[in-house]
Design an enzyme around this catalytic site. Sequence first.
Site, PDB file in Angstrom:
ATOM      1  N   HIS A  90      37.731  32.497  45.624  1.00 39.47           N
ATOM      2  CA  HIS A  90      38.621  33.494  45.020  1.00 39.47           C
ATOM      3  C   HIS A  90      39.911  33.577  45.812  1.00 39.47           C
ATOM      4  O   HIS A  90      40.009  33.004  46.901  1.00 39.47           O
ATOM      5  CB  HIS A  90      37.956  34.881  45.014  1.00 39.47           C
ATOM      6  CG  HIS A  90      37.658  35.409  46.388  1.00 39.47           C
ATOM      7  ND1 HIS A  90      36.452  35.223  47.010  1.00 39.47           N
ATOM      8  CD2 HIS A  90      38.415  36.096  47.284  1.00 39.47           C
ATOM      9  CE1 HIS A  90      36.474  35.785  48.210  1.00 39.47           C
ATOM     10  NE2 HIS A  90      37.659  36.326  48.413  1.00 39.47           N
ATOM     11  N   HIS A 146      33.948  38.594  42.445  1.00 38.20           N
ATOM     12  CA  HIS A 146      35.372  38.423  42.126  1.00 38.20           C
ATOM     13  C   HIS A 146      35.771  36.951  42.103  1.00 38.20           C
ATOM     14  O   HIS A 146      35.372  36.162  42.929  1.00 38.20           O
ATOM     15  CB  HIS A 146      36.290  39.212  43.058  1.00 38.20           C
ATOM     16  CG  HIS A 146      36.183  38.892  44.529  1.00 38.20           C
ATOM     17  ND1 HIS A 146      35.044  38.443  45.126  1.00 38.20           N
ATOM     18  CD2 HIS A 146      37.091  38.980  45.518  1.00 38.20           C
ATOM     19  CE1 HIS A 146      35.257  38.273  46.414  1.00 38.20           C
ATOM     20  NE2 HIS A 146      36.493  38.585  46.679  1.00 38.20           N
ATOM     21  N   HIS A 160      45.023  36.231  50.910  1.00 40.41           N
ATOM     22  CA  HIS A 160      44.169  35.142  51.407  1.00 40.41           C
ATOM     23  C   HIS A 160      43.534  34.363  50.265  1.00 40.41           C
ATOM     24  O   HIS A 160      43.489  34.836  49.134  1.00 40.41           O
ATOM     25  CB  HIS A 160      43.069  35.668  52.343  1.00 40.41           C
ATOM     26  CG  HIS A 160      42.009  36.476  51.650  1.00 40.41           C
ATOM     27  ND1 HIS A 160      42.037  37.842  51.601  1.00 40.41           N
ATOM     28  CD2 HIS A 160      40.882  36.111  50.983  1.00 40.41           C
ATOM     29  CE1 HIS A 160      40.974  38.286  50.944  1.00 40.41           C
ATOM     30  NE2 HIS A 160      40.251  37.250  50.551  1.00 40.41           N
ATOM     31  N   HIS A 192      32.288  42.956  54.192  1.00 38.00           N
ATOM     32  CA  HIS A 192      33.092  43.794  53.304  1.00 38.00           C
ATOM     33  C   HIS A 192      32.156  44.787  52.601  1.00 38.00           C
ATOM     34  O   HIS A 192      31.077  44.388  52.127  1.00 38.00           O
ATOM     35  CB  HIS A 192      33.720  42.953  52.185  1.00 38.00           C
ATOM     36  CG  HIS A 192      34.814  42.028  52.622  1.00 38.00           C
ATOM     37  ND1 HIS A 192      35.907  42.428  53.340  1.00 38.00           N
ATOM     38  CD2 HIS A 192      35.000  40.707  52.377  1.00 38.00           C
ATOM     39  CE1 HIS A 192      36.714  41.393  53.528  1.00 38.00           C
ATOM     40  NE2 HIS A 192      36.186  40.339  52.966  1.00 38.00           N
ATOM     41  N   TYR A 201      38.090  36.200  58.453  1.00 36.40           N
ATOM     42  CA  TYR A 201      39.479  35.871  58.097  1.00 36.40           C
ATOM     43  C   TYR A 201      40.080  35.028  59.218  1.00 36.40           C
ATOM     44  O   TYR A 201      39.851  35.314  60.404  1.00 36.40           O
ATOM     45  CB  TYR A 201      40.325  37.137  57.972  1.00 36.40           C
ATOM     46  CG  TYR A 201      40.160  37.944  56.703  1.00 36.40           C
ATOM     47  CD1 TYR A 201      39.623  37.412  55.537  1.00 36.40           C
ATOM     48  CD2 TYR A 201      40.590  39.272  56.667  1.00 36.40           C
ATOM     49  CE1 TYR A 201      39.509  38.177  54.385  1.00 36.40           C
ATOM     50  CE2 TYR A 201      40.474  40.043  55.515  1.00 36.40           C
ATOM     51  CZ  TYR A 201      39.929  39.492  54.379  1.00 36.40           C
ATOM     52  OH  TYR A 201      39.829  40.253  53.241  1.00 36.40           O
ATOM     53  N   GLU A 211      39.754  32.663  54.252  1.00 35.71           N
ATOM     54  CA  GLU A 211      38.512  33.399  54.502  1.00 35.71           C
ATOM     55  C   GLU A 211      37.337  32.456  54.289  1.00 35.71           C
ATOM     56  O   GLU A 211      37.355  31.651  53.359  1.00 35.71           O
ATOM     57  CB  GLU A 211      38.417  34.565  53.498  1.00 35.71           C
ATOM     58  CG  GLU A 211      37.120  35.354  53.558  1.00 35.71           C
ATOM     59  CD  GLU A 211      37.048  36.462  52.496  1.00 35.71           C
ATOM     60  OE1 GLU A 211      37.608  36.287  51.393  1.00 35.71           O
ATOM     61  OE2 GLU A 211      36.426  37.496  52.783  1.00 35.71           O
TER      62      GLU A 211
END
Length: 243
Positions: A90, A146, A160, A192, A201, A211
Site C-alpha cells: 500500500h 488498506h 510512505h 499500528h 519505517y 515501510e
Amino acid sequence: AGLNHVAYKVEKDADLDELQKKIEAWGVKTMLLPEGTLPSTGRMLQFNLPSGHEMRLYAMKEYVGTEVGTNNPDPWPDNIKGAGAHWLDHCLLMCELNPETGVNKVAENTKFVTEVLDFFITEQVVVGPDGSIQAATWLARTTTPHDLAFVGGPRMGLHHIAFFLDSWHDILKSADVMAKTKTRIDVAPTRHGITRGETTYFFDPSGNRNETFAGLGYLAQRDRPVTTWDEAHMGSGIFYHTG
Ligand SMILES: [Fe+2]
C-alpha cells in the site's frame, strides 16, 4: 526523492474506458497514454486525484511470475536477500489539510476514490469540533485493511510506501537487515493500532520513507463497519505502544 505516480491494475482493458467516463463526469481531466509508454505495460489512464497526486490505471502488465512458480511451489525461494518482501502492499499519501482555510484534500480524495474508483473506507481519523474533520482515511479495493491511505498535512506529498512480509518476526529481521546495512530507520519495529499492522519505517537512499508491514489485522469487507479513531486516541492508532 518523491513520487511520480501511483498506479493500480484494473481487471480488463474495457474498464479503462468506463473509468475514463466516470472520472471525467466527476470533473477530473484524464489522458490515455498509449501502450509502451512504460515498458511491459499496456495503455494507461492518467489523471490527478483532488489532492494533486498523479494516478494511473492500466489493465496489462507483462506477467513475470514468482521465483517458486505456480506448479507445486515451495513456500519460499532459496535466494532471498534482505527483507524478502512478498509484495508492494500500500501507500500513504499526504494531502493538504488546513481547517483554517477550509481545505481538506483527505476528505476530497476519499470521496473521489470511493464514489468513482469504488474503494471502500476501512478506518478513519477524525479531529476537530465534534470530530467533524476527516484527517486521515484507510481504503481498500481488495480484502486487506488498506490498499491506499490518505493523511492530512501541510502540503501534498508521499508519506510512505509499504512492502508486505509474513510475520512479526520478519519485521524484526527486516530491521536487523536495516541496522546491518546502516539503513536509516525512522520507527523501529512496533504495531499500528490502525489496521493492527506490524511495522518498521525506514528511509531508502533517495530519502523516501518506506515501510515493512505484516499482519493482515482483519479481512476487509464492504459491510464491515468503519473503524474510527478520535483525536484523543489517534496517537495509539498510529503507534499503539507509544501513542
Ligand atoms: Fe503503511
